[in-house]
Motif scaffolding. Structure first.
Motif, PDB file in Angstrom:
ATOM      1  N   ARG A 191      -3.537   8.029   5.974  1.00 61.81           N
ATOM      2  CA  ARG A 191      -2.258   8.643   6.349  1.00 61.81           C
ATOM      3  C   ARG A 191      -2.368   9.411   7.671  1.00 61.81           C
ATOM      4  N   LEU A 192      -3.495  10.058   7.897  1.00 58.18           N
ATOM      5  CA  LEU A 192      -3.693  10.845   9.111  1.00 58.18           C
ATOM      6  C   LEU A 192      -3.746   9.976  10.362  1.00 58.18           C
ATOM      7  N   LEU A 193      -4.362   8.811  10.268  1.00 59.56           N
ATOM      8  CA  LEU A 193      -4.611   7.976  11.442  1.00 59.56           C
ATOM      9  C   LEU A 193      -3.624   6.820  11.589  1.00 59.56           C
ATOM     10  N   SER A 194      -2.480   6.911  10.896  1.00 67.07           N
ATOM     11  CA  SER A 194      -1.466   5.854  10.967  1.00 67.07           C
ATOM     12  C   SER A 194      -0.119   6.437  11.392  1.00 67.07           C
ATOM     13  N   LEU A 195       0.596   5.644  12.175  1.00 73.01           N
ATOM     14  CA  LEU A 195       1.981   5.972  12.526  1.00 73.01           C
ATOM     15  C   LEU A 195       2.890   5.340  11.488  1.00 73.01           C
ATOM     16  N   ARG A 196       3.771   6.104  10.910  1.00 73.25           N
ATOM     17  CA  ARG A 196       4.615   5.603   9.837  1.00 73.25           C
ATOM     18  C   ARG A 196       5.783   4.795  10.384  1.00 73.25           C
ATOM     19  N   ARG A 197       6.029   3.639   9.779  1.00 70.48           N
ATOM     20  CA  ARG A 197       7.171   2.789  10.098  1.00 70.48           C
ATOM     21  C   ARG A 197       7.988   2.571   8.829  1.00 70.48           C
ATOM     22  N   HIS A 198       9.261   2.218   9.003  1.00 72.38           N
ATOM     23  CA  HIS A 198      10.157   2.092   7.851  1.00 72.38           C
ATOM     24  C   HIS A 198      10.589   0.658   7.575  1.00 72.38           C
ATOM     25  N   THR A 199      10.020  -0.293   8.305  1.00 67.63           N
ATOM     26  CA  THR A 199      10.313  -1.700   8.052  1.00 67.63           C
ATOM     27  C   THR A 199       9.003  -2.455   7.872  1.00 67.63           C
ATOM     28  N   SER A 200       9.104  -3.612   7.274  1.00 65.95           N
ATOM     29  CA  SER A 200       7.924  -4.430   7.003  1.00 65.95           C
ATOM     30  C   SER A 200       7.156  -4.722   8.292  1.00 65.95           C
ATOM     31  N   LEU A 201       5.854  -4.701   8.207  1.00 67.21           N
ATOM     32  CA  LEU A 201       5.013  -4.934   9.381  1.00 67.21           C
ATOM     33  C   LEU A 201       4.948  -6.404   9.771  1.00 67.21           C
ATOM     34  N   ASP A 202       5.407  -7.298   8.907  1.00 62.61           N
ATOM     35  CA  ASP A 202       5.419  -8.722   9.232  1.00 62.61           C
ATOM     36  C   ASP A 202       6.344  -9.008  10.412  1.00 62.61           C
TER      37      ASP A 202
ATOM     38  N   GLU B  20       4.897   1.999   3.997  1.00 63.62           N
ATOM     39  CA  GLU B  20       4.632   2.379   2.610  1.00 63.62           C
ATOM     40  C   GLU B  20       5.830   2.046   1.744  1.00 63.62           C
ATOM     41  N   ASN B  21       5.553   1.467   0.578  1.00 62.98           N
ATOM     42  CA  ASN B  21       6.596   1.299  -0.429  1.00 62.98           C
ATOM     43  C   ASN B  21       6.080   1.867  -1.749  1.00 62.98           C
TER      44      ASN B  21
ATOM     45  N   ILE C 240       0.434   0.439   0.571  1.00 65.23           N
ATOM     46  CA  ILE C 240       0.502   0.875   1.958  1.00 65.23           C
ATOM     47  C   ILE C 240      -0.072  -0.248   2.808  1.00 65.23           C
ATOM     48  N   ASP C 241       0.733  -0.733   3.755  1.00 63.42           N
ATOM     49  CA  ASP C 241       0.287  -1.773   4.684  1.00 63.42           C
ATOM     50  C   ASP C 241      -0.030  -1.133   6.028  1.00 63.42           C
ATOM     51  N   LEU C 242      -1.091  -1.615   6.666  1.00 61.84           N
ATOM     52  CA  LEU C 242      -1.500  -1.115   7.974  1.00 61.84           C
ATOM     53  C   LEU C 242      -1.640  -2.275   8.939  1.00 61.84           C
ATOM     54  N   LEU C 243      -1.186  -2.074  10.170  1.00 63.47           N
ATOM     55  CA  LEU C 243      -1.303  -3.067  11.236  1.00 63.47           C
ATOM     56  C   LEU C 243      -1.933  -2.375  12.434  1.00 63.47           C
TER      57      LEU C 243
ATOM     58  N   ILE D 157      -3.025  -7.783   8.536  1.00 62.52           N
ATOM     59  CA  ILE D 157      -2.465  -6.618   7.858  1.00 62.52           C
ATOM     60  C   ILE D 157      -3.435  -6.181   6.769  1.00 62.52           C
ATOM     61  N   VAL D 158      -3.733  -4.885   6.764  1.00 62.07           N
ATOM     62  CA  VAL D 158      -4.611  -4.274   5.765  1.00 62.07           C
ATOM     63  C   VAL D 158      -3.714  -3.668   4.699  1.00 62.07           C
ATOM     64  N   THR D 159      -3.994  -3.956   3.427  1.00 62.39           N
ATOM     65  CA  THR D 159      -3.158  -3.463   2.337  1.00 62.39           C
ATOM     66  C   THR D 159      -3.982  -2.646   1.353  1.00 62.39           C
ATOM     67  N   PHE D 160      -3.518  -1.426   1.098  1.00 65.41           N
ATOM     68  CA  PHE D 160      -4.080  -0.566   0.058  1.00 65.41           C
ATOM     69  C   PHE D 160      -3.097  -0.509  -1.092  1.00 65.41           C
ATOM     70  N   ASP D 161      -3.572  -0.724  -2.305  1.00 60.70           N
ATOM     71  CA  ASP D 161      -2.759  -0.528  -3.500  1.00 60.70           C
ATOM     72  C   ASP D 161      -2.744   0.973  -3.777  1.00 60.70           C
ATOM     73  N   LYS D 162      -1.585   1.546  -4.023  1.00 57.55           N
ATOM     74  CA  LYS D 162      -1.493   2.993  -4.217  1.00 57.55           C
ATOM     75  C   LYS D 162      -2.221   3.469  -5.468  1.00 57.55           C
ATOM     76  N   THR D 163      -2.444   2.596  -6.415  1.00 55.72           N
ATOM     77  CA  THR D 163      -3.160   3.006  -7.627  1.00 55.72           C
ATOM     78  C   THR D 163      -4.674   2.922  -7.449  1.00 55.72           C
ATOM     79  N   ASN D 164      -5.143   2.247  -6.379  1.00 50.19           N
ATOM     80  CA  ASN D 164      -6.576   2.083  -6.183  1.00 50.19           C
ATOM     81  C   ASN D 164      -6.902   2.081  -4.689  1.00 50.19           C
ATOM     82  N   PHE D 165      -7.265   3.237  -4.167  1.00 49.56           N
ATOM     83  CA  PHE D 165      -7.638   3.324  -2.756  1.00 49.56           C
ATOM     84  C   PHE D 165      -9.104   2.973  -2.547  1.00 49.56           C
ATOM     85  N   GLN D 166      -9.785   2.541  -3.584  1.00 53.15           N
ATOM     86  CA  GLN D 166     -11.203   2.199  -3.475  1.00 53.15           C
ATOM     87  C   GLN D 166     -11.423   0.780  -2.948  1.00 53.15           C
TER      88      GLN D 166
END
Length: 153
Positions: free
Chosen positions: A21-32, A51-52, A56-59, A73-82
Motif C-alpha cells: 500500500r505504501l509503494l503503490s499509487l491507488r487507481r479506481h479502474t481496472s489496470l487492464d 483494489e476491490n 489488490i492488483d499492481l501494475l 499484473i501482480v495480484t494479491f488476494d486480500k485473505t492471503n498476503f503470503q
C-alpha cells in the motif's frame, strides 16, 4: 489466467500489506485498461494499484521507453498476503494468443504442404522477440516486488 505463483515466507502479512500500500499509487479502474507510463517519477512509488473486495492488483509504473514490453499484473488476494500471482495484462494476453495461433497455423500449413512457408521464419522471430520482452518485463516486475517486500521505512 495466472502463469506464476510466488510464496512469501520470510515476512509477516501485515508488513507485506503495508509495503504494498505504501509503494503503490491507488487507481479506481481496472489496470487492464490503464496506462502505467509516465515521464514524472513519483518518489518511492513502484506500482499502480487497484483494489476491490477480494484482491489488490499492481501494475509496474514504466517510462515511455518501456511501452513495448508486455505488461504483467501482480495480484494479491486480500485473505492471503503470503503469496502473489502474476498474469498478463489483457492486451498482452491477446497479443500472446494471436502470435501463438499464427505460429501454429503456419506450422500446420507448412507440414501439410511438405515445405516451410517463406514467412515462417519471420513469425518465429516475432514470437521469440515477444517471449524475450516478456522475460525482461518479468525480471523487472520481480525486482520491483523484491524491493517492495524488503522496503525499510
Amino acid at each position: 489466467m495466472y502463469f506464476k505463483r510466488i510464496k512469501i515466507t520470510e515476512l509477516s502479512t501485515e508488513k507485506i500489506e503495508s509495503n504494498v500500500r505504501l509503494l503503490s499509487l491507488r487507481r479506481h479502474t481496472s489496470l487492464d485498461f490503464k496506462s502505467a507510463s509516465t515521464y514524472v517519477a513519483e518518489p518511492n512509488k513502484f506500482f499502480l494499484g487497484y483494489e476491490n473486495d477480494r484482491k489488490i492488483d499492481l501494475l509496474r509504473i514504466i517510462t515511455p521507453f518501456e511501452r513495448l514490453l508486455p505488461k504483467i499484473i501482480v495480484t494479491f488476494d486480500k485473505t492471503n498476503f503470503q503469496e502473489y500471482k502474476l498474469r498478463l495484462k489483457l492486451i498482452s494476453m491477446v497479443s500472446l494468443i494471436l502470435l501463438t495461433i499464427g505460429l501454429i497455423f503456419n506450422l500446420v500449413y507448412s507440414i501439410q504442404n511438405g515445405r516451410l512457408e517463406s514467412d515462417f521464419g519471420s513469425i518465429v522471430i516475432v514470437n521469440l522477440i515477444f517471449y524475450l520482452l516478456l522475460f525482461v518485463e518479468y525480471k523487472l516486475v520481480k525486482r520491483k516486488m523484491d524491493l517492495t517486500l524488503n522496503w525499510k521505512e
